[in-house]
Design an enzyme around this catalytic site. Structure first.
Site, mmCIF file in Angstrom:
data_model
loop_
_atom_site.group_PDB
_atom_site.id
_atom_site.type_symbol
_atom_site.label_atom_id
_atom_site.label_comp_id
_atom_site.label_asym_id
_atom_site.label_seq_id
_atom_site.Cartn_x
_atom_site.Cartn_y
_atom_site.Cartn_z
ATOM 1 N N LYS A 52 44.008 -34.453 -13.205
ATOM 2 C CA LYS A 52 44.115 -35.373 -14.341
ATOM 3 C C LYS A 52 45.518 -35.347 -14.917
ATOM 4 O O LYS A 52 46.255 -34.378 -14.774
ATOM 5 C CB LYS A 52 43.102 -34.992 -15.431
ATOM 6 C CG LYS A 52 41.661 -35.089 -14.990
ATOM 7 C CD LYS A 52 41.279 -36.532 -14.759
ATOM 8 C CE LYS A 52 39.840 -36.650 -14.313
ATOM 9 N NZ LYS A 52 39.524 -37.959 -13.827
ATOM 10 N N CYS A 53 45.864 -36.419 -15.609
ATOM 11 C CA CYS A 53 47.150 -36.585 -16.274
ATOM 12 C C CYS A 53 47.453 -35.362 -17.146
ATOM 13 O O CYS A 53 46.563 -34.880 -17.834
ATOM 14 C CB CYS A 53 47.074 -37.842 -17.133
ATOM 15 S SG CYS A 53 48.600 -38.269 -17.972
ATOM 16 N N PRO A 54 48.646 -34.815 -17.051
ATOM 17 C CA PRO A 54 49.869 -35.291 -16.412
ATOM 18 C C PRO A 54 50.133 -34.636 -15.061
ATOM 19 O O PRO A 54 51.235 -34.765 -14.533
ATOM 20 C CB PRO A 54 50.936 -34.874 -17.415
ATOM 21 C CG PRO A 54 50.463 -33.537 -17.903
ATOM 22 C CD PRO A 54 48.938 -33.713 -17.984
#
Length: 108
Positions: free
Chosen positions: A28-30
């Site tokens: 998942k981001c980042p």
């Protein structure tokens, strides 16, 4: 007199190698952008990196970091939930200047 290599020739030779593949699915981001930036920092100029991820934010983050860092987004596609980015590393301004900092940035 020692021979000097033309950087463009070296970049072409590197690009003939198979692309480095980063499987970042599930992150998942980042994290996809951070792993992509790290791989680009380690790659030789002219190298191609293929990044595969499932985080929808990567559709924004990875093209942005590629432009920001001065590389080339060769291709981008979506297949189901998987986003794929093909990136070619270019010489960055910091690498040309040899100080490790982006142009215009001074370290304290």
């Amino acid at each position: 007199m020692p021979s000097r290599r033309n950087p463009r020739i070296m970049a072409t030779a590197v690009s003939d190698e198979p692309p480095l593949r980063l499987d970042l699915k599930g992150l998942k981001c980042p994290l996809p952008a951070l792993h992509t930036r790290r791989a680009l920092a380690r790659a030789q100029v002219g190298a191609v990196i293929v990044v595969e991820c499932t985080d929808p934010m990567a559709a924004i983050d990875i093209p942005h970091l590629v432009r920001q860092d001065g590389h080339e987004l060769v291709a981008q596609q979506r297949q189901g939930d998987t986003l794929s980015f093909q990136i070619r590393k270019h010489e960055t301004p910091a690498a040309r200047e040899g100080d490790g900092h982006p142009a215009g940035v001074t370290s304290i």
